[in-house]
Design a protein around this motif. Structure first.
Motif, short mmCIF file in Angstrom:
data_model
loop_
_atom_site.label_atom_id
_atom_site.label_comp_id
_atom_site.label_asym_id
_atom_site.label_seq_id
_atom_site.Cartn_x
_atom_site.Cartn_y
_atom_site.Cartn_z
N ILE A 136 2.59 4.69 8.50
CA ILE A 136 3.88 5.17 8.97
C ILE A 136 4.96 4.91 7.92
O ILE A 136 5.82 5.75 7.68
N SER A 137 4.88 3.74 7.24
CA SER A 137 5.83 3.48 6.16
C SER A 137 5.67 4.50 5.05
O SER A 137 6.65 4.97 4.46
N LEU A 138 4.41 4.83 4.75
CA LEU A 138 4.14 5.80 3.68
C LEU A 138 4.81 7.14 4.00
O LEU A 138 5.46 7.74 3.14
N GLU B 116 4.67 5.91 -4.77
CA GLU B 116 5.48 5.93 -5.99
C GLU B 116 4.67 5.82 -7.27
O GLU B 116 5.13 6.24 -8.33
N TYR B 117 3.51 5.20 -7.23
CA TYR B 117 2.79 4.94 -8.47
C TYR B 117 1.50 5.74 -8.62
O TYR B 117 1.20 6.26 -9.69
N ALA B 118 0.70 5.83 -7.53
CA ALA B 118 -0.65 6.38 -7.67
C ALA B 118 -0.64 7.86 -8.04
O ALA B 118 0.20 8.62 -7.56
N GLN B 119 -1.56 8.26 -8.91
CA GLN B 119 -1.79 9.68 -9.17
C GLN B 119 -2.28 10.32 -7.87
O GLN B 119 -2.97 9.66 -7.10
N GLY C 54 20.36 5.64 -14.93
CA GLY C 54 19.73 4.68 -15.83
C GLY C 54 19.07 3.51 -15.13
O GLY C 54 18.86 2.46 -15.72
N ILE C 55 18.74 3.67 -13.87
CA ILE C 55 18.08 2.60 -13.13
C ILE C 55 16.57 2.70 -13.34
O ILE C 55 16.03 3.81 -13.43
N THR C 56 15.89 1.57 -13.43
CA THR C 56 14.44 1.61 -13.64
C THR C 56 13.74 2.01 -12.33
O THR C 56 14.34 2.02 -11.25
N LYS C 57 12.46 2.31 -12.46
CA LYS C 57 11.67 2.76 -11.32
C LYS C 57 11.66 1.71 -10.22
O LYS C 57 11.87 2.02 -9.04
N LEU C 58 11.43 0.45 -10.61
CA LEU C 58 11.37 -0.63 -9.63
C LEU C 58 12.69 -0.77 -8.89
O LEU C 58 12.73 -0.91 -7.67
N SER D 132 0.84 -1.20 0.00
CA SER D 132 0.00 0.00 0.00
C SER D 132 0.87 1.25 0.00
O SER D 132 0.65 2.17 -0.79
N ALA D 133 1.87 1.25 0.90
CA ALA D 133 2.70 2.45 1.03
C ALA D 133 3.46 2.72 -0.26
O ALA D 133 3.50 3.86 -0.75
N ILE D 134 4.06 1.67 -0.85
CA ILE D 134 4.85 1.86 -2.08
C ILE D 134 3.94 2.33 -3.21
O ILE D 134 4.25 3.28 -3.93
#
Lengths: 299, 313
Positions: free
Chosen positions: B183-185, B117-120, B203-207, B111-113
């Motif tokens: 708290i992680s978020l 990092e992803y959700a609008q 040059g590292i990917t998002k993941l 959920s936190a990640i």
């Protein structure tokens, strides 16, 4: 050996390096879906839970007399009125006790407290209290209110126990609301020669009310849903009258627990129906909070 | 913490010298004293907890020896042949806690990640409160759901007893997910953007950025959230009382009925055990162990979270 070969190779031919990036990017896509699923599982379980409870309990909830009768020994008869009355009374006492003390403590810590070791102690203490399990508050209530003050297993003991339980949450959220009040507001007031307390009561508190209310609602809905501390203090699962402050008492969560633990099958739907009543009560509380918050923040 | 303290407030000093009305000054002081008293209530609460619990626990250990409490492997204070070994209760507590955390840690971190990092932003503004609703549902409701929905469902696939630690633990994990998640978020969000941008520039990917840069940078906040989650699980009562049963035993089988410290406390209490009886004192002795465990976990979590804060501010 293998690594150095690959390194050389990737420098030599750009094509193979790009392929690698594609792979890594698509792995990223896979994980994005995994993260999303992880996030949605909780929401899915919540939906399933509500759906299951409505399915089990809605019929019983809507049956005549469920909200207005006293409990019965038979699963498909009787109602939960004493539990509703108890829960509302408990909630009212919690509000009357914790709002003044909690907001007062928050005002002290934000506006008055000097920087000293003992104010740090008070702050750490509050954050630790927020993590003390509900059932330990029950032990405190049993010792202080039931025996030391001699109230016995009465509604007032339960209500004061719940008040202590919700105090840290109200203090923490009120402090955040008070901290968010801009300093220019205070400075303007002081600039006119207004005393400290009058500045706080006429400017800081009204400005912080929406935030404080949010904290009050969160902690009161927690208190109304709490059962563990009330079990220790001595709430009962069966009552044939509406309790007063100094009488034996019930609460909606206690009624639910008491229904779940009875073996006859019909009591499961009575428990589900009582859960619907409890969730509606909490929902109503939150509705009131949202309404008041909007009215205050329109100013 | 805040700017306005009565001692060193530059705005207040001239006002005090101009003050004509002494009664106003007195009433100001009285208000300050009252507010101070409010803040003291929390300290008194802590003293109350410590004094009451340890007073009764002291009484308990005058009748039952430390050896009986910490070395015996049976907990049967209600039977004719009494044993007071705390380990079966601790075993039950940590078994359900372990199951709960193996649900709450992955779900909370996912959920936190995702939210960070992803959700609008608009999607996150809806999904975050939706996840946090899980923490607002009364725990007795999770108990109902575990016993009457989850256990029958799982029994189709796994041979479980009616009361078992698996259902209780899984439900508790769902309930604790927002604690770990929120708290992680916050920890993940406070990782500076520049760290991510530096990683992308290489040059590292998002993941890979998430796993190799963001999560390690937020690690202490994440660990603090997990420890706090463990503390919640250890202290949680209604779910384990309803769904895990009341049979203290030393087992690691998730299919059997066990008893946790909190479930035993709820069982023995009810305001009915006569004060001064040994049963009454076991309530406080178990409560003391529970209090010490959760308090230590909370302090460790607080300490780790604070250490991490200093890093980026």
């Amino acid at each position: 050996m293998a690594t150095s070969y690959q390194d050389d190779d990737s420098f030599a031919s750009g094509a193979e390096f790009t392929d690698n990036v594609d792979k890594r990017e698509s792995l990223g896509k896979v994980f994005e879906v995994i993260f999303l699923i992880g996030l949605l599982i909780g929401i899915f379980v919540l939906a399933l839970l509500l759906f299951d409870i409505l399915g089990d309990g809605l019929g019983r909830f809507l049956s005549p007399g469920f909200l207005t009768d006293t409990p019965s020994r038979f699963p498909d008869q009787g109602g939960i009125r004493p539990a509703i009355v108890s829960s509302i009374l408990l909630g009212l006492v919690v509000i009357f006790v914790t709002v003044p003390i909690g907001v007062g403590a928050a005002l002290y810590l934000e506006e008055y407290a000097p920087k000293a070791w003992w104010t740090v102690v008070i702050e750490i203490n509050i954050s630790n209290l927020a993590g003390v399990p509900s059932i330990v508050y029950g032990l405190l209530g049993l010792g202080v209110f039931n025996y030391l003050l001699g109230f016995g297993p009465a509604l007032i003991s339960g209500a004061l126990t719940l008040s202590l339980l919700s105090l840290p949450v109200i203090i923490v959220t009120s402090r955040e609301a008070i901290r968010a009040v801009p300093d220019s507001l205070r400075n303007a007031s002081y600039g006119l020669g207004v005393t400290k307390w009058k500045t706080i009561s006429s400017h800081v508190i009204p400005y912080a009310v929406p935030g404080i209310l949010t904290g009050v609602i969160i902690s009161v809905s927690r208190a109304i849903g709490d059962a563990a501390s009330l079990i220790v203090v001595g709430a009962v699962g069966f009552l044939t009258f509406d309790p007063g402050l100094f009488q034996r008492f019930m609460a909606l969560p206690i009624q639910i627990y008491s229904y779940i633990t009875r073996p006859e099958p019909g009591f499961a739907s009575a428990a589900a129906a009582t859960i619907i009543a409890l969730l509606l009560l909490i929902l109503a509380l939150n509705g009131v909070a949202i309404y008041i918050r909007q009215r205050f923040s329109i100013r | 913490m805040q700017n306005y303290t009565s001692q060193d407030d530059p705005y207040l000093l001239p006002r005090q010298s101009l003050d004509k009305d002494i009664s106003e000054d007195i009433s100001e002081r009285i208000v300050g004293a009252i507010l101070f008293a409010c803040a003291l209530v929390s300290v008194l609460t802590t003293f109350g907890i410590v004094i009451i619990i340890f007073q009764e626990t002291f009484g308990f250990f005058q009748e039952v020896s430390f050896a009986q409490f910490f070395l015996d492997t049976k907990w049967t204070p209600l039977f004719a042949e009494r044993h007071f070994g705390i380990w079966p209760l601790i075993n039950g507590t940590f078994l359900t806690t372990a199951i709960a955390m193996s649900v709450a840690i992955p779900l909370g971190l996912c959920s936190a990640i995702y939210l960070s990092e992803y959700a609008q932003p608009k999607v996150a503004a809806v999904l975050r409160p939706a996840v946090e609703l899980l923490a607002g549902v009364p725990t007795v409701v999770y108990g109902y759901f575990a016993l009457l929905f989850l256990t029958p469902l799982l029994r189709n696939f796994i041979p479980l007893e009616i009361f078992n630690s698996l259902s209780a633990g899984v439900m508790m994990g769902i309930m604790i997910t927002p604690t770990v998640g929120s708290i992680s978020l916050d920890a993940i969000k406070s990782v500076p953007r520049s760290l991510r941008e530096g990683a992308y520039a290489l040059g590292i990917t998002k993941l890979e950025t998430i796993f190799k840069v963001v999560l390690p940078a937020a690690l202490s906040g994440i660990i603090a959230s997990i420890i706090l989650g463990i503390s919640r699980a250890v202290g949680e009562t209604m779910t384990v009382l309803i769904a895990a049963g009341l049979q203290p035993k030393l087992t690691i089988s998730f299919a059997e009925s066990i008893a946790t410290m909190t479930a035993y406390m709820a069982q023995i209490s009810g305001g009915d055990s006569p004060r001064g009886s040994l049963n009454f004192k076991t309530l406080y002795a178990v409560g003391a162990v529970l209090f010490v465990i959760t308090l230590s976990l909370n302090i460790v979590s607080y300490w780790i979270a604070n250490r991490y804060k200093e890093k980026y501010e």
